[in-house]
Scaffold this motif. Structure first.
Motif, PDB file in Angstrom:
ATOM      1  N   GLY A 118      -0.790 -20.310 -75.891  1.00  0.00           N
ATOM      2  CA  GLY A 118      -1.552 -19.553 -76.857  1.00  0.00           C
ATOM      3  C   GLY A 118      -1.654 -18.920 -77.840  1.00  0.00           C
ATOM      4  N   TYR A 119      -0.097 -17.985 -77.969  1.00  0.00           N
ATOM      5  CA  TYR A 119      -0.159 -17.236 -79.233  1.00  0.00           C
ATOM      6  C   TYR A 119       0.351 -18.131 -80.271  1.00  0.00           C
ATOM      7  N   ALA A 120      -1.473 -18.931 -80.861  1.00  0.00           N
ATOM      8  CA  ALA A 120      -1.397 -19.438 -82.153  1.00  0.00           C
ATOM      9  C   ALA A 120      -2.705 -19.362 -82.600  1.00  0.00           C
ATOM     10  N   GLU A 121      -2.667 -20.112 -83.666  1.00  0.00           N
ATOM     11  CA  GLU A 121      -4.136 -20.569 -83.743  1.00  0.00           C
ATOM     12  C   GLU A 121      -3.958 -21.924 -83.722  1.00  0.00           C
ATOM     13  N   PHE A 122      -2.952 -23.025 -83.379  1.00  0.00           N
ATOM     14  CA  PHE A 122      -3.676 -24.588 -82.306  1.00  0.00           C
ATOM     15  C   PHE A 122      -2.958 -24.269 -81.013  1.00  0.00           C
ATOM     16  N   THR A 123      -3.720 -24.878 -79.646  1.00  0.00           N
ATOM     17  CA  THR A 123      -2.167 -24.737 -78.572  1.00  0.00           C
ATOM     18  C   THR A 123      -2.758 -26.838 -78.448  1.00  0.00           C
ATOM     19  N   LEU A 124      -1.618 -27.073 -77.421  1.00  0.00           N
ATOM     20  CA  LEU A 124      -2.641 -28.952 -76.824  1.00  0.00           C
ATOM     21  C   LEU A 124      -2.322 -28.410 -75.429  1.00  0.00           C
ATOM     22  N   ALA A 125      -3.572 -29.128 -74.953  1.00  0.00           N
ATOM     23  CA  ALA A 125      -3.120 -28.386 -73.421  1.00  0.00           C
ATOM     24  C   ALA A 125      -3.963 -30.053 -73.140  1.00  0.00           C
ATOM     25  N   ASP A 126      -3.116 -30.465 -71.463  1.00  0.00           N
ATOM     26  CA  ASP A 126      -3.787 -31.427 -70.952  1.00  0.00           C
ATOM     27  C   ASP A 126      -5.246 -31.306 -70.195  1.00  0.00           C
ATOM     28  N   GLU A 127      -5.764 -32.102 -70.932  1.00  0.00           N
ATOM     29  CA  GLU A 127      -7.051 -31.634 -70.494  1.00  0.00           C
ATOM     30  C   GLU A 127      -7.582 -31.671 -68.845  1.00  0.00           C
ATOM     31  N   ARG A 128      -6.925 -32.567 -67.526  1.00  0.00           N
ATOM     32  CA  ARG A 128      -6.751 -32.431 -66.945  1.00  0.00           C
ATOM     33  C   ARG A 128      -7.015 -31.357 -65.944  1.00  0.00           C
ATOM     34  N   ALA A 310       1.380  -5.557 -78.088  1.00  0.00           N
ATOM     35  CA  ALA A 310       0.285  -5.216 -77.103  1.00  0.00           C
ATOM     36  C   ALA A 310       0.935  -6.021 -75.740  1.00  0.00           C
ATOM     37  N   LEU A 311       2.503  -5.998 -75.874  1.00  0.00           N
ATOM     38  CA  LEU A 311       2.937  -6.843 -75.478  1.00  0.00           C
ATOM     39  C   LEU A 311       4.169  -5.115 -74.976  1.00  0.00           C
ATOM     40  N   GLU A 312       4.845  -4.055 -75.662  1.00  0.00           N
ATOM     41  CA  GLU A 312       4.882  -3.246 -74.835  1.00  0.00           C
ATOM     42  C   GLU A 312       3.744  -2.063 -75.037  1.00  0.00           C
ATOM     43  N   ARG A 313       2.581  -2.402 -74.764  1.00  0.00           N
ATOM     44  CA  ARG A 313       1.507  -1.480 -73.993  1.00  0.00           C
ATOM     45  C   ARG A 313       1.850  -1.874 -72.811  1.00  0.00           C
ATOM     46  N   LEU A 314       2.083  -3.314 -72.330  1.00  0.00           N
ATOM     47  CA  LEU A 314       1.419  -3.600 -71.151  1.00  0.00           C
ATOM     48  C   LEU A 314       2.639  -3.281 -70.560  1.00  0.00           C
ATOM     49  N   ARG A 315       3.934  -2.978 -71.017  1.00  0.00           N
ATOM     50  CA  ARG A 315       5.561  -2.550 -70.509  1.00  0.00           C
ATOM     51  C   ARG A 315       5.389  -1.221 -70.150  1.00  0.00           C
ATOM     52  N   ALA A 316       4.546  -0.627 -70.981  1.00  0.00           N
ATOM     53  CA  ALA A 316       4.788   1.192 -70.390  1.00  0.00           C
ATOM     54  C   ALA A 316       3.356   1.693 -69.879  1.00  0.00           C
ATOM     55  N   GLY A 317       2.212   0.369 -69.268  1.00  0.00           N
ATOM     56  CA  GLY A 317       1.510   0.303 -68.604  1.00  0.00           C
ATOM     57  C   GLY A 317       0.375   1.863 -68.984  1.00  0.00           C
ATOM     58  N   THR A 318       0.291   1.289 -70.577  1.00  0.00           N
ATOM     59  CA  THR A 318      -1.041   2.259 -71.224  1.00  0.00           C
ATOM     60  C   THR A 318      -2.174   2.020 -71.507  1.00  0.00           C
ATOM     61  N   LEU A 319      -2.278   0.062 -71.008  1.00  0.00           N
ATOM     62  CA  LEU A 319      -3.746  -0.389 -70.458  1.00  0.00           C
ATOM     63  C   LEU A 319      -4.409   0.194 -69.959  1.00  0.00           C
ATOM     64  N   ARG A 320      -5.326   0.325 -70.464  1.00  0.00           N
ATOM     65  CA  ARG A 320      -6.686  -0.219 -69.350  1.00  0.00           C
ATOM     66  C   ARG A 320      -7.443  -1.535 -69.492  1.00  0.00           C
ATOM     67  N   GLY A 321      -7.263  -2.130 -67.958  1.00  0.00           N
ATOM     68  CA  GLY A 321      -7.807  -3.354 -67.710  1.00  0.00           C
ATOM     69  C   GLY A 321      -6.312  -4.117 -68.611  1.00  0.00           C
ATOM     70  N   ALA A 322      -7.273  -5.171 -69.539  1.00  0.00           N
ATOM     71  CA  ALA A 322      -5.780  -6.238 -69.983  1.00  0.00           C
ATOM     72  C   ALA A 322      -5.577  -6.343 -71.459  1.00  0.00           C
ATOM     73  N   ALA A 323      -5.107  -6.841 -72.233  1.00  0.00           N
ATOM     74  CA  ALA A 323      -5.117  -6.685 -73.473  1.00  0.00           C
ATOM     75  C   ALA A 323      -4.489  -8.313 -73.590  1.00  0.00           C
ATOM     76  N   VAL A 324      -5.365  -8.733 -75.093  1.00  0.00           N
ATOM     77  CA  VAL A 324      -5.624 -10.073 -75.335  1.00  0.00           C
ATOM     78  C   VAL A 324      -5.806 -10.109 -77.376  1.00  0.00           C
ATOM     79  N   LEU A 325      -4.942 -10.654 -77.574  1.00  0.00           N
ATOM     80  CA  LEU A 325      -4.837 -11.704 -78.648  1.00  0.00           C
ATOM     81  C   LEU A 325      -6.175 -11.786 -78.991  1.00  0.00           C
ATOM     82  N   MET A 326      -7.147 -12.258 -79.751  1.00  0.00           N
ATOM     83  CA  MET A 326      -8.114 -12.416 -80.426  1.00  0.00           C
ATOM     84  C   MET A 326      -7.370 -13.303 -81.832  1.00  0.00           C
ATOM     85  N   ILE A 327      -7.700 -14.845 -82.015  1.00  0.00           N
ATOM     86  CA  ILE A 327      -6.972 -15.390 -83.035  1.00  0.00           C
ATOM     87  C   ILE A 327      -7.881 -15.659 -83.683  1.00  0.00           C
ATOM     88  N   GLY A 328      -8.613 -16.434 -83.344  1.00  0.00           N
ATOM     89  CA  GLY A 328      -9.892 -17.331 -84.263  1.00  0.00           C
ATOM     90  C   GLY A 328     -10.856 -16.655 -85.031  1.00  0.00           C
TER      91      GLY A 328
END
Length: 328
Positions: A118-128, A310-328
Motif C-alpha cells: 500500500g505505499y502507492a496510490e492504488f493496490t490489488l488485493a484478494d477480496e477473500r 516515516a521509516l527512519e522515525r520508526l527505526r529511531a523510536g521517536t514515534l508516539r503510537g504509529a506512523a501512517v502514510l496518507m495517500i488518497g
C-alpha cells in the motif's frame, strides 16, 4: 500511479510512476487512502526477511476504497472502504489451512512482501482476505488496526488468562493491545528501551500500572509477557520476571539471536512461544472487539513521498503510537 518502490536491501525507497494495476479474477482494485508503517517493513528493507518480491511496494496496513473488481469478485462493492492485512492469500487446502491455521500455510502470500502493498496510490488485493472496517475509525486511525492491532490481539490471546501482563517495546502494537487488555480487566506492566521517559509516560496514560526500562524488574511477578521489541536478549529477562506457569510470547516476525540462558528460568512450567502471521478469524474477532473496547489509535501522519522519513522515525523510536502514510 505514484508508488514508493523498494529495490534492494540497504537502499531507500524510490518514488516511481507505474501503470495502474488491473484486478484478476477474485481481486479488487483499491484506491489507497492510508497505509500504516510497520516494523516488518524495516525488516524487509534491512534484509532480515530474505524472500521479498523485487522490486516491491511495501505496506500491509492498507485502508482503501474499491474502485474496480475482477471476475467473480462480489464480496465488496465499488465505493466501499476495506482493509488489507499482512496475510494476502493462502492455498486453502493444506493441513494447516484445513485445520484453521492458515497463518502457517507453506504457500501463503503476504502483502507488502511477496505481493505489492500500500505505499502507492492504488493496490490489488484478494477480496477473500480483506476486512470490512468499523465506521467509527477514520482512515489514518484504522490503518494500524490491520497489523499492529491484529498481531497484538493474537499475542494477547496466546497469553491466555494472564492477569498481570508485561509488554516489552511500547510502540504501535503495544499501545493498541494495552487498551484491549485494560478493557478485559488485566494489569499492564510496560517495558521500554532505557531512558525512554516519553514512552513510559505514554504507557501510564494508557493505564499501565507500572512502566520502566527493559532491564528493570517489575514490582510483581508477571503471569505473561509479550515481546514486541525484536531483541532476543529480552527473552531471558522476561522469563526471569515470569511466575511459574507463565507464558512469554514473542510477537515479532524477526528477532535478534536469543542468548544462552539457564534452564532454571524456564523450569516451573513456564512457556515460550511465538506468533506467526494472523488468520482471518483473528481479524474478524479483533475488529469486532476494538470499538467495543474503546480502542483509540494514536498516529502521526506523513505524505506518501515522506515514506523514508516515516521509516527512519520508526527505526529511531521517536514515534508516539504509529506512523501512517496518507495517500488518497
Amino acid at each position: 500511479m505514484k508508488a514508493m518502490m523498494f529495490e534492494a536491501p540497504g537502499l531507500p525507497l524510490r518514488l516511481a510512476e507505474l501503470p495502474r494495476p488491473k484486478p484478476a479474477a477474485g481481486e479488487i482494485l483499491l484506491e489507497v487512502r492510508a497505509c500504516g508503517v510497520c516494523r516488518t517493513d524495516l525488516h524487509v528493507m534491512d534484509g532480515d526477511l530474505r524472500q521479498p518480491k523485487l522490486p516491491l511496494i511495501l505496506g500491509h496496513e492498507i485502508v482503501g476504497v474499491v474502485v474496480d473488481r475482477g471476475a467473480n469478485a462480489q464480496r465488496f462493492v465499488p465505493g466501499e472502504r476495506v482493509g488489507v492485512p499482512w496475510l494476502g492469500r493462502t492455498c486453502g487446502h493444506c493441513a494447516y489451512c484445513v485445520d484453521g491455521r492458515e497463518n502457517l500455510c507453506d504457500e501463503a502470500q503476504f502483502t507488502g512482501y511477496t505481493l505489492d502493498g500500500g505505499y502507492a496510490e492504488f493496490t490489488l488485493a484478494d477480496e477473500r482476505y480483506c476486512f470490512s472496517l468499523p465506521d467509527n475509525y477514520a482512515d489514518a486511525e484504522a490503518a494500524p488496526l490491520l497489523c499492529a492491532g491484529l498481531i497484538g490481539y493474537r499475542a494477547l490471546v496466546a497469553a491466555g488468562e494472564a492477569k498481570r501482563i508485561g509488554i516489552y517495546g511500547f510502540g504501535a502494537a503495544a499501545h493498541i493491545v494495552a487498551q484491549v487488555a485494560r478493557w478485559q480487566g488485566r494489569e499492564i506492566y510496560a517495558f521500554t528501551k532505557p531512558g525512554d521517559a516519553d514512552g513510559q509516560n505514554f504507557a501510564r496514560e494508557l493505564g499501565a500500572v507500572w512502566a520502566g526500562d527493559s532491564s528493570a524488574a517489575p514490582p510483581q511477578e508477571l503471569d505473561a509477557a509479550i515481546l514486541f521489541a525484536p531483541v532476543g536478549a529480552l527473552i531471558p529477562q522476561a522469563l526471569r520476571h515470569s511466575a511459574r506457569g507463565g507464558t512469554v510470547v514473542c510477537a515479532g516476525i524477526h528477532m535478534s539471536d536469543v542468548p544462552q540462558f539457564p534452564y532454571s528460568i524456564l523450569w516451573g512450567e513456564r512457556s515460550l512461544r511465538s506468533i506467526a502471521n494472523l488468520t482471518r478469524s483473528d481479524g474478524e474477532a479483533f475488529l469486532d472487539i476494538a470499538p467495543k473496547a474503546g480502542v483509540k489509535t494514536e498516529v502521526e501522519t506523513f505524505p506518501l513521498t515522506s515514506a523514508n522519513e516515516a521509516l527512519e522515525r520508526l527505526r529511531a523510536g521517536t514515534l508516539r503510537g504509529a506512523a501512517v502514510l496518507m495517500i488518497g
